[in-house]
Motif scaffolding. Structure first.
Motif, PDB file in Angstrom:
ATOM      1  N   MET A   1     -11.066  -4.608  18.046  1.00 58.84           N
ATOM      2  CA  MET A   1     -12.116  -4.663  17.446  1.00 58.84           C
ATOM      3  C   MET A   1     -12.506  -3.434  16.173  1.00 58.84           C
ATOM      4  O   MET A   1     -12.432  -3.958  15.175  1.00 58.84           O
ATOM      5  N   LEU A   2     -11.749  -2.433  16.435  1.00 57.48           N
ATOM      6  CA  LEU A   2     -11.621  -1.670  15.541  1.00 57.48           C
ATOM      7  C   LEU A   2     -10.874  -1.901  14.057  1.00 57.48           C
ATOM      8  O   LEU A   2     -11.233  -1.625  13.149  1.00 57.48           O
ATOM      9  N   THR A   3     -10.011  -2.485  14.520  1.00 57.34           N
ATOM     10  CA  THR A   3      -9.146  -2.914  13.415  1.00 57.34           C
ATOM     11  C   THR A   3      -9.567  -4.352  12.998  1.00 57.34           C
ATOM     12  O   THR A   3      -9.270  -4.978  11.704  1.00 57.34           O
TER      13      THR A   3
ATOM     14  N   ILE B   1      -0.242   6.323   7.366  1.00 52.01           N
ATOM     15  CA  ILE B   1      -0.174   5.884   8.606  1.00 52.01           C
ATOM     16  C   ILE B   1       1.200   6.579   9.174  1.00 52.01           C
ATOM     17  O   ILE B   1       1.291   6.953  10.273  1.00 52.01           O
ATOM     18  N   ALA B   2       2.215   6.517   8.396  1.00 51.76           N
ATOM     19  CA  ALA B   2       3.516   6.974   8.668  1.00 51.76           C
ATOM     20  C   ALA B   2       3.575   8.560   9.106  1.00 51.76           C
ATOM     21  O   ALA B   2       3.821   9.171  10.193  1.00 51.76           O
ATOM     22  N   SER B   3       2.623   9.124   8.289  1.00 49.99           N
ATOM     23  CA  SER B   3       2.313  10.650   8.684  1.00 49.99           C
ATOM     24  C   SER B   3       1.571  10.797   9.918  1.00 49.99           C
ATOM     25  O   SER B   3       2.035  11.704  10.775  1.00 49.99           O
ATOM     26  N   VAL B   4       0.694   9.809  10.120  1.00 54.30           N
ATOM     27  CA  VAL B   4      -0.153  10.194  11.496  1.00 54.30           C
ATOM     28  C   VAL B   4       0.789  10.287  12.570  1.00 54.30           C
ATOM     29  O   VAL B   4       0.864  10.929  13.444  1.00 54.30           O
ATOM     30  N   LEU B   5       1.673   8.947  12.440  1.00 52.98           N
ATOM     31  CA  LEU B   5       2.640   8.897  13.635  1.00 52.98           C
ATOM     32  C   LEU B   5       3.497   9.955  13.706  1.00 52.98           C
ATOM     33  O   LEU B   5       4.230  10.277  14.784  1.00 52.98           O
ATOM     34  N   MET B   6       3.965  10.622  12.475  1.00 49.57           N
ATOM     35  CA  MET B   6       4.986  11.772  12.809  1.00 49.57           C
ATOM     36  C   MET B   6       3.991  13.092  13.126  1.00 49.57           C
ATOM     37  O   MET B   6       4.788  13.830  13.935  1.00 49.57           O
ATOM     38  N   VAL B   7       2.933  13.191  12.694  1.00 46.07           N
ATOM     39  CA  VAL B   7       2.264  14.475  12.717  1.00 46.07           C
ATOM     40  C   VAL B   7       1.823  14.710  14.133  1.00 46.07           C
ATOM     41  O   VAL B   7       1.976  15.849  15.018  1.00 46.07           O
TER      42      VAL B   7
ATOM     43  N   ILE C   1       5.917   2.264  24.865  1.00 41.58           N
ATOM     44  CA  ILE C   1       6.454   0.940  24.024  1.00 41.58           C
ATOM     45  C   ILE C   1       5.441  -0.048  24.145  1.00 41.58           C
ATOM     46  O   ILE C   1       5.128  -0.823  23.205  1.00 41.58           O
ATOM     47  N   LEU C   2       4.922  -0.310  25.383  1.00 41.01           N
ATOM     48  CA  LEU C   2       4.211  -1.416  25.351  1.00 41.01           C
ATOM     49  C   LEU C   2       2.732  -1.377  24.929  1.00 41.01           C
ATOM     50  O   LEU C   2       2.303  -2.189  24.429  1.00 41.01           O
ATOM     51  N   VAL C   3       2.342  -0.005  25.209  1.00 42.40           N
ATOM     52  CA  VAL C   3       0.990   0.283  24.626  1.00 42.40           C
ATOM     53  C   VAL C   3       1.378  -0.026  22.804  1.00 42.40           C
ATOM     54  O   VAL C   3       0.252  -0.326  22.267  1.00 42.40           O
ATOM     55  N   GLY C   4       2.185   0.617  22.314  1.00 39.05           N
ATOM     56  CA  GLY C   4       2.426   0.514  21.234  1.00 39.05           C
ATOM     57  C   GLY C   4       2.460  -0.728  20.458  1.00 39.05           C
ATOM     58  O   GLY C   4       1.993  -1.272  19.627  1.00 39.05           O
ATOM     59  N   ALA C   5       3.079  -1.735  21.381  1.00 41.23           N
ATOM     60  CA  ALA C   5       3.571  -3.132  20.840  1.00 41.23           C
ATOM     61  C   ALA C   5       1.920  -3.857  21.043  1.00 41.23           C
ATOM     62  O   ALA C   5       1.699  -4.520  20.210  1.00 41.23           O
ATOM     63  N   PHE C   6       1.237  -3.385  22.076  1.00 40.69           N
ATOM     64  CA  PHE C   6      -0.147  -4.039  22.176  1.00 40.69           C
ATOM     65  C   PHE C   6      -0.800  -3.607  20.752  1.00 40.69           C
ATOM     66  O   PHE C   6      -1.580  -4.652  20.167  1.00 40.69           O
ATOM     67  N   CYS C   7      -0.819  -2.261  20.444  1.00 33.97           N
ATOM     68  CA  CYS C   7      -1.604  -1.978  19.264  1.00 33.97           C
ATOM     69  C   CYS C   7      -1.230  -2.678  17.939  1.00 33.97           C
ATOM     70  O   CYS C   7      -1.735  -2.827  16.745  1.00 33.97           O
ATOM     71  N   ALA C   8       0.150  -3.096  17.813  1.00 38.61           N
ATOM     72  CA  ALA C   8       0.687  -3.690  16.719  1.00 38.61           C
ATOM     73  C   ALA C   8       0.211  -5.071  16.730  1.00 38.61           C
ATOM     74  O   ALA C   8       0.268  -5.817  15.757  1.00 38.61           O
ATOM     75  N   THR C   9      -0.251  -5.731  17.981  1.00 36.93           N
ATOM     76  CA  THR C   9      -0.399  -7.223  17.507  1.00 36.93           C
ATOM     77  C   THR C   9      -1.420  -7.875  16.836  1.00 36.93           C
ATOM     78  O   THR C   9      -1.188  -8.541  16.142  1.00 36.93           O
TER      79      THR C   9
ATOM     80  N   ALA D   1      -8.777   3.073   6.325  1.00 40.79           N
ATOM     81  CA  ALA D   1      -8.866   4.426   6.872  1.00 40.79           C
ATOM     82  C   ALA D   1      -9.262   4.136   8.539  1.00 40.79           C
ATOM     83  O   ALA D   1      -8.667   5.035   9.071  1.00 40.79           O
ATOM     84  N   ILE D   2     -10.051   3.451   8.667  1.00 41.15           N
ATOM     85  CA  ILE D   2     -10.466   2.985  10.047  1.00 41.15           C
ATOM     86  C   ILE D   2      -9.264   2.528  10.848  1.00 41.15           C
ATOM     87  O   ILE D   2      -8.934   3.159  11.813  1.00 41.15           O
ATOM     88  N   VAL D   3      -8.278   1.823  10.203  1.00 45.41           N
ATOM     89  CA  VAL D   3      -7.112   1.488  11.201  1.00 45.41           C
ATOM     90  C   VAL D   3      -6.339   2.645  11.292  1.00 45.41           C
ATOM     91  O   VAL D   3      -6.029   2.950  12.394  1.00 45.41           O
ATOM     92  N   ALA D   4      -6.256   3.560  10.189  1.00 48.02           N
ATOM     93  CA  ALA D   4      -5.426   4.481  10.709  1.00 48.02           C
ATOM     94  C   ALA D   4      -5.947   5.830  11.731  1.00 48.02           C
ATOM     95  O   ALA D   4      -5.299   6.174  12.427  1.00 48.02           O
ATOM     96  N   VAL D   5      -7.519   5.692  11.622  1.00 47.54           N
ATOM     97  CA  VAL D   5      -7.970   6.684  12.635  1.00 47.54           C
ATOM     98  C   VAL D   5      -7.898   5.913  14.035  1.00 47.54           C
ATOM     99  O   VAL D   5      -7.651   6.623  14.811  1.00 47.54           O
ATOM    100  N   ALA D   6      -8.061   4.485  14.142  1.00 44.54           N
ATOM    101  CA  ALA D   6      -7.929   3.939  15.422  1.00 44.54           C
ATOM    102  C   ALA D   6      -6.297   4.222  15.873  1.00 44.54           C
ATOM    103  O   ALA D   6      -6.370   4.437  16.945  1.00 44.54           O
ATOM    104  N   LEU D   7      -5.513   4.083  15.099  1.00 44.50           N
ATOM    105  CA  LEU D   7      -4.386   4.282  15.495  1.00 44.50           C
ATOM    106  C   LEU D   7      -4.099   5.660  15.822  1.00 44.50           C
ATOM    107  O   LEU D   7      -3.323   5.767  17.075  1.00 44.50           O
ATOM    108  N   GLY D   8      -4.521   6.643  15.121  1.00 45.64           N
ATOM    109  CA  GLY D   8      -4.515   8.092  15.528  1.00 45.64           C
ATOM    110  C   GLY D   8      -5.204   8.281  16.806  1.00 45.64           C
ATOM    111  O   GLY D   8      -4.745   9.055  17.836  1.00 45.64           O
TER     112      GLY D   8
END
Ligand SMILES: Nc1ncnc2c1ncn2[C@@H]1O[C@H](COP(=O)(O)OP(=O)(O)OP(=O)(O)O)[C@@H](O)[C@H]1O
Ligand SMILES: [Mg+2]
Lengths: 649, 226
Positions: free
Chosen positions: A350-352, A202-208, A592-600, A358-365
């Motif tokens: 729903m995805l999460t 996950i960290a790699s996706v966020l960085m890459v 930031i808001l979108v990120g926070a939303f995805c984290a909920t 793996a699905i979570v990582a894909v959804a995040l990406g």
């Protein structure tokens, strides 16, 4: 002919052209170094998981013949000075049982093998504090047996029928592994090792993702400088193929040099990177060096990607020689881009739902990429609003420029916006530890059924012999030893040593010991957040600086003529600043808001203070960094516009 | 004695090259002066010195009796913005601004409100033969049209002197001459003086007089003088 011409184009670009080359080279170097880091981090966690696998035994199949089992293995955790020791209990079932990694031979019953750090600690502390728990040390474990360099590990040999290998143990992996018969000591990566691998992905996706955006921007930088020159070449009759080959050759040459510099920079940074503590320890340098194959892959892939990006950027020139020389109102950015983001956001919860990481990582990406897709559209909108409401020249210029080329403006702020996404995501995700007030430490151990009183009696004797005053009580089957009087770390360790082996296969622990794993995980998430944020920031700031500089270079003629006509440099500079700051404010905040939303969906407990603080620091640093990086190109603007007779080149 | 702009004994060197070797020139109010001469003779350098873009190594430049060559960059910059107008060969319009905002920009830089500036700017389009082009962007204009927008931009602040360095150099001859006529007429109409560098004798014919530069010296003067 092409290479020759390319080389002359490179050299003939003049000092300012060369500056562009350096900027590209620098950008590619930063990208490559960070890309290597992202890849190496994953491989490093893999390596750790592999090395730790032998402590996580795979039981022989139930129906397998008894002769398949070669050994009995169990593990538990012990503690010294509040650090966890992994204790592996081993018993050979056959004389030819192969030893675990890091050991020259299978430990004999009664023998102990200590990791270097534990052996060192045992020498430093009094035997009553640590050494007595592991009598008869037979040798030191090799690095192959350790997850990280300073790890505390003890391997204790037993006879197969020794109580430690037969007594019941807890199944909870936090406490250890019950004894099982194994066919080999190869084992399998443990659950927590797998969890760390997922976190690393996950960290790699966020960085890459920001890295890719940044790398693409760098490639277009090369092309942008060449746009006019190449359009001119087309006008005098160079074929599209020639133009493409020349540009790509140049971009790839520069990118290759940049990639090499980046690889060297990464290699130099490895000693520092090994100091980052995760899972309780620092790293073996070898873990962080990606293999030669990976290195070669990156060194090939980066110039290739840059070349492809250059081709994409060149399409306009090639399609029409006038495409660049003549600038028209750009086609409006399609709203579909925003719809894509909204669709992903709507689907995100729903995805999460799926348990697969793996699905979570894909959804995040996916959310991440869509943010990147919607970015230019929103920047264009911001530009229209800014231009529409502008009163002064600077804002008008800024707004019109945003409308004119929202993609380039997005590139400047995308780094911080994507970092904002990460910060918003992780800011919510890292709760401030399960901090509870601890009572005075009490060592507790579960006694075998019906023997609690008897075990308590032994505990009293042992503690008295060790001169640790304590009150020992029995709660159901648990024997609780509450040391009385002043208790320092040494006394605590004397108590632990005194109680070691009191119940075979079990270690007396405190509440804090058991919570240690949760705390460790949270601390690691926080370290990971900081690492990811630092990388994102590096990218964001480098990208802001490079975009600002290249925008000055691209428009040097117009800027120069405006200045000749008496336009104050401050107005141009203010316009440039507004051009960055306005989208930065809107997009950074939005991301930031979108990120926070995805984290909920992942949130554990409430919002943490630490997370919010990290977020605020991130926003402040991001703005400061981008403004600073933009300000760096001011001297460039000055020098570029100082030429009294600016000529198109 | 109604000289607007006077250059006295102007000398400018670039290393070994002597671009200007002591030039005297005076431009009167409302007068259009063409500067001609071979390539590299120092025309642009002379223009830049007179316009306060460059500082001459020797000599003086006076605008309405005020010495301007000794001013600091900030003051000269403000002077260029308010008292001078410029038309270059090309590339002076900001590609992302619509034509009217390109014209309004100098006014806005001078503190005129945006609405007012745009209104004033629009008034220039019809007289310069650009009706309906107000909201087009430079990329959507022909070369001649773009130069006319540049002329409007140079004149919108009602400058005392307009400087033009080969303003028609990138246009075909006919368009160039049309544009040139517009430039001369418009500056005259606004009581501004015009100093224009050109290679085209036909273009020069539109001006009140022509000066020729050779190797950094003024060699001939023709046309009406008084
Ligand atoms: N920035 C500079 N650095 C060095 N030399 C210069 C510079 N600018 C002009 N020169 C030299 O000064 C001389 C006069 O140049 P200038 O640009 O005034 O010529 P010009 O008459 O405008 O020519 P053209 O008709 O080709 O535009 C030339 O020899 C030129 O090489
Ligand atoms: Mg010239």
């Amino acid at each position: 002919m092409n290479l020759d011409l390319t080389w002359r184009l490179l050299k003939g670009g003049g000092r300012k052209g060369l500056l562009g080359v350096w900027l590209t080279l620098g950008a590619v170097a930063v990208s490559t170094a960070l890309l290597l880091f992202a890849v190496a981090a994953n491989l490093a966690f893999d390596a750790r998981a592999e090395r730790g696998a032998w402590r996580n035994p795979v039981p022989v199949a139930k129906d397998a013949a008894a002769k398949d089992a070669v050994a009995v293995e169990a593990s538990r955790f012990d503690y010294v000075r509040d650090r966890a020791i992994t204790v592996v209990d081993l018993a050979a079932l056959r004389p030819d049982a192969a030893p675990p990694p890091g050991l020259p031979r299978f430990p004999k019953p009664g023998e102990t093998w200590l990791s270097p750090a534990l052996a060192e600690l045992a020498r430093e502390l009094l035997p009553a504090e640590l050494g007595d728990r592991y009598p008869r040390p037979a040798g030191v474990l090799g690095d192959e047996a350790l997850v990280y360099p300073g790890e505390l590990v003890a391997v204790v040999g037993h006879a197969p029928d020794a109580p430690a290998m037969t007594a019941e143990r807890s199944d909870d992996w936090i406490v250890g592994k019950p004894p099982v018969r194994v066919a080999s000591l190869a084992g399998t990566p443990s659950e927590d090792a797998e969890a760390y691998k997922v976190l690393a992905v996950i960290a790699s996706v966020l960085m890459v993702v920001p890295l890719l955006v940044f790398g693409g921007a760098a490639a277009r930088l090369t092309v942008a400088r060449r746009d006019r020159r190449l359009a001119a070449l087309r006008l005098v009759g160079a074929t599209p193929g020639q133009v493409v080959r020349m540009t790509v050759a140049e971009a790839v040459l520069v990118a290759l040099a940049g990639a090499l510099v980046g690889a060297v920079a990464f290699a130099l940074a490895v000693p520092l990177l090994t100091l980052i503590e995760i899972q309780g320890g620092a790293w073996f340098a070898g873990d962080l060096f990606p293999g030669l194959a990976v290195l070669a892959g990156v060194l090939v892939a980066v110039p290739l990607l840059v070349g492809l990006s250059a081709v994409a950027g060149l399409r306009r020139v090639v399609v029409s020689p006038l495409g660049v020389a003549k600038r028209e109102t750009p086609p409006g950015m399609r709203f579909v881009r925003v719809l894509a983001l909204l669709a992903v956001l709507a689907a995100f919860p729903m995805l999460t739902q799926g348990t697969s990481v793996a699905i979570v990582a894909v959804a995040l990406g996916l959310a991440f990429l869509c943010l990147n897709l919607a970015g230019p559209w929103v920047v264009g909108l911001i530009g229209r609003i800014t231009a529409g409401t502008a009163r002064g020249p600077a804002r008008l210029l800024a707004g019109r420029r945003l409308v004119d080329d929202p993609r380039s403006a997005w590139r400047t702020v995308s780094g911080v916006a994507l970092t904002g996404f990460v910060a918003g995501f992780l800011g919510l995700l890292s709760p401030g530890a399960f901090a509870q007030a601890d009572g005075p430490p009490q060592l507790r151990v579960l006694a075998p059924a019906g023997q609690a009183e008897q075990v308590a009696g032994q505990a009293r004797e042992r503690l008295a012999a060790a001169k640790v005053p304590a009150v020992v009580t029995v709660v159901k089957r648990t024997v609780v030893a509450a040391p009385s009087g002043p208790l320092d770390a040494a006394a605590m360790d004397r108590a632990r040593t005194a109680l070691a082996g009191l119940v075979p296969g079990r270690t007396p622990t405190t509440e804090a010991d058991e919570r240690g794993f949760g705390d460790q995980l949270l601390a690691d998430v926080r370290v990971g957040t900081i690492v990811v944020l630092s990388v994102s920031f590096l990218v964001a700031i480098a990208s802001a600086g490079i975009t600002a500089a290249s925008s000055v270079l691209d428009r040097r003629q117009t800027y120069g003529l405006l200045r000749l006509a008496g336009t104050p440099l401050e107005v141009l500079d203010r316009a440039r600043r507004a051009e960055t700051l306005i989208p930065l404010g809107v997009m950074g905040g939005g991301a930031i808001l979108v990120g926070a939303f995805c984290a909920t969906p992942f949130m554990i407990g409430g919002v943490s203070v630490a997370g919010v603080v990290t977020l605020v620091v991130c926003v402040v640093l991001g703005f400061a960094g981008v403004i600073g990086a933009g300000a760096l190109s001011r001297p460039l603007l000055r020098s570029v516009t100082a030429d009294p007779a600016p000529r198109p080149d | 004695m109604n000289d607007v702009l006077v250059g006295r004994a102007l000398v400018k060197r670039f290393g070994q090259t002597v671009a200007l070797g002591g030039v005297d020139i005076a431009v009167r109010a409302g007068e259009a002066v063409a500067i001609m001469g071979p390539s590299g003779s120092g025309k642009s350098t002379l223009l830049h010195c007179l316009a306060g873009i460059m500082r001459p190594d020797e000599g003086e430049v006076h605008l309405l009796g005020q010495r301007i060559d000794a001013m600091g960059e900030r003051k000269r910059s403000a002077l260029r913005r308010t008292r001078f107008g410029f038309v270059f060969q090309f590339g002076q319009l900001l590609p992302e601004l619509p034509a009217e905002e390109n014209v309004a920009l100098p006014l806005m830089l001078g503190g005129v409100s945006r609405q007012q500036a745009v209104r004033q700017a629009r008034e220039w389009f019809a007289p310069l033969g650009l009706p309906g082009m107000e909201t087009r962007r430079p990329g959507e204009l022909s070369g001649g049209q773009a130069q006319r927008v540049a002329i409007a931009r140079a004149l919108v602040t009602r400058p005392a002197v307009v400087f033009a360095d080969e303003p028609t150099g990138a246009l075909d001859q006919r368009t160039g001459q049309d544009t040139m006529r517009l430039l001369v007429e418009a500056t005259r109409h606004n009581d501004a003086s015009l100093i224009v560098v050109t290679h085209d004798p036909n273009v020069a014919a539109w001006c009140d007089r022509t000066v020729e530069v050779r190797d950094g010296h003024l060699v001939t003067m023709s046309g009406a003088t008084a």
